[in-house]
Motif scaffolding. Sequence first.
Motif, PDB file in Angstrom:
ATOM      1  N   LEU A 180     -13.506 -25.495 -72.720  1.00  0.00           N
ATOM      2  CA  LEU A 180     -12.846 -26.785 -72.917  1.00  0.00           C
ATOM      3  C   LEU A 180     -13.137 -27.725 -71.759  1.00  0.00           C
ATOM      4  N   SER A 239     -15.546 -28.773 -78.340  1.00  0.00           N
ATOM      5  CA  SER A 239     -14.521 -29.261 -79.263  1.00  0.00           C
ATOM      6  C   SER A 239     -13.769 -28.122 -79.932  1.00  0.00           C
ATOM      7  N   GLY A 240     -14.218 -26.891 -79.752  1.00  0.00           N
ATOM      8  CA  GLY A 240     -13.535 -25.754 -80.346  1.00  0.00           C
ATOM      9  C   GLY A 240     -14.053 -24.445 -79.792  1.00  0.00           C
ATOM     10  N   LEU A 242      -8.712 -29.737 -82.434  1.00  0.00           N
ATOM     11  CA  LEU A 242      -9.140 -28.557 -81.689  1.00  0.00           C
ATOM     12  C   LEU A 242      -8.844 -27.347 -82.561  1.00  0.00           C
ATOM     13  N   LYS A 259      -5.012 -20.404 -78.863  1.00  0.00           N
ATOM     14  CA  LYS A 259      -4.245 -21.581 -78.454  1.00  0.00           C
ATOM     15  C   LYS A 259      -3.266 -21.230 -77.333  1.00  0.00           C
ATOM     16  N   ALA A 267     -10.047 -32.176 -78.354  1.00  0.00           N
ATOM     17  CA  ALA A 267     -10.013 -31.024 -77.452  1.00  0.00           C
ATOM     18  C   ALA A 267      -9.784 -31.472 -76.019  1.00  0.00           C
TER      19      ALA A 267
END
Length: 221
Positions: A97, A102-103, A127, A134, A205
Amino acid sequence: MTIRVLLADDQALVRTSFRMLIESEPDMSVVGEAATGEEAVELARSTLADVVLMDIRMPDMDGLAATRAISADEDLAGVRVLILTTFEADEHVFQALRAGASGFLGKGVELSYLLDAIRLIAHGEALLSPMATKALIAHYLATPDRTSAPAPELTSLTERERQVLVLVAAGLSNNAIAEQLHVSPWTAKTHVNRIMTKLGVRDRAQLVVIAYQTGHAHPGA
């Protein structure tokens, strides 16, 4: 619109498998394959792919360094990076990140989830990561990191935009933000876009990173 995907993985068999999966979808196509991080950066520049499916462990230049190079190139502002790796260590999530990804997904993710992730990231919507990831993101982004760049000032944001930033950090989509704030989805999207413009970031993100950096979002909140 056809989503143009670039595959970056040092294993030819993995790239072949992803190519078959992606090209079976009517709205996606594979525009290139890279076996190293350097090749990924070069192909990102020559193909201007919408999404780079990036592994972390690659020779010459790893996926994190390649992601940083892509994110730092103004000519590649429309290129999004989705980290897809077998190494789901929490520090890798954090570094990915920070690098501008973006993921972040593990290679064990369901195929339908991966395809949905590519679509949503291509549109800059959210995201995407499993709930466990997470939680790791929340934990590590809340941990002081003296080697990282300082968080941007949020003085330019309105009170409403700060509220939207917190909701983005919680993983809410534009529609969900609209429901929370009793506004239209278009208004919610406008707020998110204005926040990104004011803070000089490319996608949601990075807004999540900033929300934790500045203390506007907290683990477990």
